[in-house]
Motif scaffolding. Structure first.
Motif, PDB file in Angstrom:
ATOM      1  N   VAL A  62       7.957   7.183  -7.136  1.00  0.00           N
ATOM      2  CA  VAL A  62       6.868   7.849  -7.852  1.00  0.00           C
ATOM      3  C   VAL A  62       5.563   7.452  -7.179  1.00  0.00           C
ATOM      4  CG1 VAL A  62       5.640   8.032 -10.046  1.00  0.00           C
ATOM      5  CG2 VAL A  62       8.132   7.780 -10.024  1.00  0.00           C
ATOM      6  N   SER A  64       1.473   7.828  -7.735  1.00  0.00           N
ATOM      7  CA  SER A  64       0.418   8.200  -8.671  1.00  0.00           C
ATOM      8  C   SER A  64      -0.742   8.813  -7.890  1.00  0.00           C
ATOM      9  CB  SER A  64      -0.058   6.965  -9.438  1.00  0.00           C
ATOM     10  OG  SER A  64      -1.121   7.305 -10.282  1.00  0.00           O
ATOM     11  N   THR A  66      -4.357  10.734  -8.426  1.00  0.00           N
ATOM     12  CA  THR A  66      -5.373  10.978  -9.451  1.00  0.00           C
ATOM     13  C   THR A  66      -6.643  11.527  -8.829  1.00  0.00           C
ATOM     14  OG1 THR A  66      -6.287   8.766  -9.227  1.00  0.00           O
ATOM     15  CG2 THR A  66      -4.512   9.045 -10.828  1.00  0.00           C
TER      16      THR A  66
END
Length: 83
Positions: A62, A64, A66
């Motif tokens: 995964v 992240s 943003t």
């Protein structure tokens, strides 16, 4: 920070601005995401690690990502002008 990385068995990767912009472009082209450069640093690091060989085997990964590109229109305009 390095202590936490070492204790957790994690890793840290340095990426260049060009690698970050490459990640921004890839996310836009392949995922339809408009991400500001600082938000794409983790993706750039993941790409760099994967190019050197996947250390995680078949385990799920995964990343992240943003920060919407509308937060930094000048940076995005400068990046797009290089295309």
């Amino acid at each position: 920070m390095l202590e936490a990385v070492r204790e957790s068995g994690g890793m840290a990767v340095a990426v260049t601005e060009e690698e970050i912009l490459e990640a921004v472009r890839w996310l836009a082209a392949h995922e339809g995401l408009a991400i500001e450069p600082t938000g794409a640093v983790a993706m750039a690091g993941w790409v760099k690690v994967m190019r050197e060989g996947n250390p995680w085997g078949g385990a799920a990964q995964v990343v992240s990502v943003t920060g919407h590109a509308l937060n930094v229109p000048d940076a995005i305009n400068a990046m797009v002008s290089k295309l």
